[in-house]
Design a protein around this motif. Structure first.
Motif, PDB file in Angstrom:
ATOM      1  N   VAL A  74       2.662  13.530  70.095  1.00  0.00           N
ATOM      2  CA  VAL A  74       3.652  14.135  70.985  1.00  0.00           C
ATOM      3  C   VAL A  74       3.004  15.322  71.699  1.00  0.00           C
ATOM      4  O   VAL A  74       2.313  16.121  71.057  1.00  0.00           O
ATOM      5  N   PRO A  75       3.188  15.469  73.006  1.00  0.00           N
ATOM      6  CA  PRO A  75       2.639  16.648  73.691  1.00  0.00           C
ATOM      7  C   PRO A  75       3.076  17.939  73.004  1.00  0.00           C
ATOM      8  O   PRO A  75       4.228  18.073  72.587  1.00  0.00           O
ATOM      9  N   GLU A  76       2.169  18.870  72.898  1.00  0.00           N
ATOM     10  CA  GLU A  76       2.439  20.095  72.140  1.00  0.00           C
ATOM     11  C   GLU A  76       3.695  20.813  72.622  1.00  0.00           C
ATOM     12  O   GLU A  76       4.479  21.326  71.814  1.00  0.00           O
ATOM     13  N   ALA A  77       3.930  20.816  73.933  1.00  0.00           N
ATOM     14  CA  ALA A  77       5.088  21.525  74.483  1.00  0.00           C
ATOM     15  C   ALA A  77       6.406  20.887  74.071  1.00  0.00           C
ATOM     16  O   ALA A  77       7.451  21.546  74.116  1.00  0.00           O
ATOM     17  N   ALA A  78       6.380  19.623  73.661  1.00  0.00           N
ATOM     18  CA  ALA A  78       7.613  18.910  73.314  1.00  0.00           C
ATOM     19  C   ALA A  78       7.852  18.826  71.813  1.00  0.00           C
ATOM     20  O   ALA A  78       8.904  18.340  71.390  1.00  0.00           O
TER      21      ALA A  78
ATOM     22  N   ALA B 286      26.426  30.238  46.962  1.00  0.00           N
ATOM     23  CA  ALA B 286      26.524  28.773  46.974  1.00  0.00           C
ATOM     24  C   ALA B 286      25.402  28.166  46.134  1.00  0.00           C
ATOM     25  O   ALA B 286      24.298  28.714  46.075  1.00  0.00           O
ATOM     26  N   PRO B 287      25.652  27.015  45.513  1.00  0.00           N
ATOM     27  CA  PRO B 287      24.659  26.458  44.596  1.00  0.00           C
ATOM     28  C   PRO B 287      23.428  25.878  45.272  1.00  0.00           C
ATOM     29  O   PRO B 287      22.385  25.752  44.638  1.00  0.00           O
ATOM     30  N   LEU B 288      23.526  25.541  46.559  1.00  0.00           N
ATOM     31  CA  LEU B 288      22.411  24.865  47.233  1.00  0.00           C
ATOM     32  C   LEU B 288      22.313  25.306  48.690  1.00  0.00           C
ATOM     33  O   LEU B 288      23.287  25.240  49.438  1.00  0.00           O
ATOM     34  N   ASP B 289      21.117  25.741  49.058  1.00  0.00           N
ATOM     35  CA  ASP B 289      20.809  26.012  50.458  1.00  0.00           C
ATOM     36  C   ASP B 289      19.626  25.130  50.835  1.00  0.00           C
ATOM     37  O   ASP B 289      18.530  25.263  50.271  1.00  0.00           O
ATOM     38  N   LEU B 290      19.857  24.212  51.759  1.00  0.00           N
ATOM     39  CA  LEU B 290      18.798  23.345  52.255  1.00  0.00           C
ATOM     40  C   LEU B 290      18.076  24.042  53.399  1.00  0.00           C
ATOM     41  O   LEU B 290      18.693  24.732  54.210  1.00  0.00           O
ATOM     42  N   ILE B 291      16.772  23.852  53.465  1.00  0.00           N
ATOM     43  CA  ILE B 291      15.955  24.444  54.523  1.00  0.00           C
ATOM     44  C   ILE B 291      15.151  23.322  55.153  1.00  0.00           C
ATOM     45  O   ILE B 291      14.447  22.584  54.451  1.00  0.00           O
ATOM     46  N   TYR B 292      15.255  23.186  56.469  1.00  0.00           N
ATOM     47  CA  TYR B 292      14.570  22.115  57.187  1.00  0.00           C
ATOM     48  C   TYR B 292      13.331  22.697  57.869  1.00  0.00           C
ATOM     49  O   TYR B 292      13.437  23.540  58.772  1.00  0.00           O
ATOM     50  N   VAL B 293      12.162  22.249  57.421  1.00  0.00           N
ATOM     51  CA  VAL B 293      10.887  22.787  57.895  1.00  0.00           C
ATOM     52  C   VAL B 293      10.149  21.736  58.710  1.00  0.00           C
ATOM     53  O   VAL B 293       9.944  20.609  58.245  1.00  0.00           O
ATOM     54  N   ALA B 294       9.755  22.096  59.916  1.00  0.00           N
ATOM     55  CA  ALA B 294       9.017  21.196  60.797  1.00  0.00           C
ATOM     56  C   ALA B 294       7.517  21.406  60.624  1.00  0.00           C
ATOM     57  O   ALA B 294       7.035  22.538  60.602  1.00  0.00           O
ATOM     58  N   ASP B 295       6.801  20.298  60.506  1.00  0.00           N
ATOM     59  CA  ASP B 295       5.347  20.325  60.439  1.00  0.00           C
ATOM     60  C   ASP B 295       4.814  19.719  61.737  1.00  0.00           C
ATOM     61  O   ASP B 295       4.787  18.500  61.901  1.00  0.00           O
ATOM     62  N   HIS B 296       4.403  20.572  62.668  1.00  0.00           N
ATOM     63  CA  HIS B 296       3.942  20.098  63.974  1.00  0.00           C
ATOM     64  C   HIS B 296       2.633  19.320  63.881  1.00  0.00           C
ATOM     65  O   HIS B 296       2.288  18.571  64.799  1.00  0.00           O
ATOM     66  N   GLY B 297       1.914  19.481  62.762  1.00  0.00           N
ATOM     67  CA  GLY B 297       0.687  18.732  62.571  1.00  0.00           C
ATOM     68  C   GLY B 297       0.912  17.234  62.447  1.00  0.00           C
ATOM     69  O   GLY B 297      -0.019  16.446  62.625  1.00  0.00           O
ATOM     70  N   ARG B 298       2.151  16.829  62.157  1.00  0.00           N
ATOM     71  CA  ARG B 298       2.461  15.401  62.052  1.00  0.00           C
ATOM     72  C   ARG B 298       2.888  14.807  63.398  1.00  0.00           C
ATOM     73  O   ARG B 298       3.173  13.619  63.474  1.00  0.00           O
ATOM     74  N   LEU B 299       2.946  15.636  64.418  1.00  0.00           N
ATOM     75  CA  LEU B 299       3.398  15.188  65.729  1.00  0.00           C
ATOM     76  C   LEU B 299       2.257  15.169  66.742  1.00  0.00           C
ATOM     77  O   LEU B 299       2.427  15.476  67.910  1.00  0.00           O
ATOM     78  N   LYS B 300       1.091  14.779  66.301  1.00  0.00           N
ATOM     79  CA  LYS B 300      -0.081  14.824  67.166  1.00  0.00           C
ATOM     80  C   LYS B 300       0.027  13.879  68.361  1.00  0.00           C
ATOM     81  O   LYS B 300      -0.638  14.087  69.382  1.00  0.00           O
TER      82      LYS B 300
END
Length: 214
Positions: free
Chosen positions: A150-154, A134-148
């Motif tokens: 939000v409680p770490e467990a969530a 396929a010509p395109l594979d999107l990958i969704y990456v989470a950066d937990h450092g931007r969720l300060k």
């Protein structure tokens, strides 16, 4: 290559990045998205479905622009708000675009693709055989450092919810534009995150293949 063969090759560590296209540009400026196009929402919902057979034909630059803006582009510039929801506007999800030319990251603010690696990592984005073609594979990456805030467990739940909204935006765009797509969670996480160069606070949530139906 069958899925079982590819799985076996992954287990043996014999699937890796391939050379991208020579001379891949460091930045690809995307044309403005066409916000007037597409089918009505209810028709797009009726057509929304997953596809697992793709042609190798590449998407046009306009299709990439429309797709990425629909996925998580900025639709309210004054507040830097996006088409997909994010708690407290943390924008914890980065979208990577694995193309034959190389690996790019979507810069929503500049509406551009930024080269991260001049390698073709599509084969690493999933254990299914169709991701290689396929010509395109999107990958969704989470950066937990931007969720300060939000409680770490969530944080993983918040990031998954945001990635899910982005994936559904892609589904609706593809249904509207006559493209094929499928969201995926079956990949070699360690190998993919290594290819992306992710640190300990970042992880892959989902991948999604987009292209033309075979």
């Amino acid at each position: 290559m069958s899925t079982l063969t590819k799985l076996a090759l992954h287990l043996m560590g014999r699937v890796g990045p391939r050379p991208g296209r020579a001379g891949a540009p460091a930045t690809v400026a995307l044309p403005p998205p066409d916000r007037e196009g597409g089918t009505p929402l209810m028709q797009a919902l009726a057509r929304r479905h997953s596809s697992r057979a793709f042609r190798a034909e590449p998407l046009s630059l306009q299709q990439l622009s429309d797709l990425l803006w629909a996925a998580d582009g900025i639709n309210r510039p004054a507040d830097r708000e996006h088409t997909a929801p994010s708690a407290m506007n943390a924008q914890e999800i980065d979208i990577y675009a694995a193309l034959a030319a190389g690996l790019y990251r979507y810069d929503a603010q500049g509406h551009a693709l930024v080269l991260e690696s001049a390698k073709d990592i599509r084969a690493l984005t999933g254990l299914q055989e169709f991701v290689d073609l396929a010509p395109l594979d999107l990958i969704y990456v989470a950066d937990h450092g931007r969720l300060k805030l939000v409680p770490e467990a969530a944080r993983a739940v918040y990031a998954a919810a945001c990635a899910g909204a982005i994936a559904q935006n892609v589904y609706l765009y593809c249904a509207s534009a006559g493209l094929a797509t499928v969201v995926r969670g079956w990949f070699d996480r360690g190998a993919l995150e290594k290819a992306l160069g992710l640190g300990s606070s970042r992880h892959v949530v989902l991948a999604q293949t987009v292209g033309f139906t075979a």
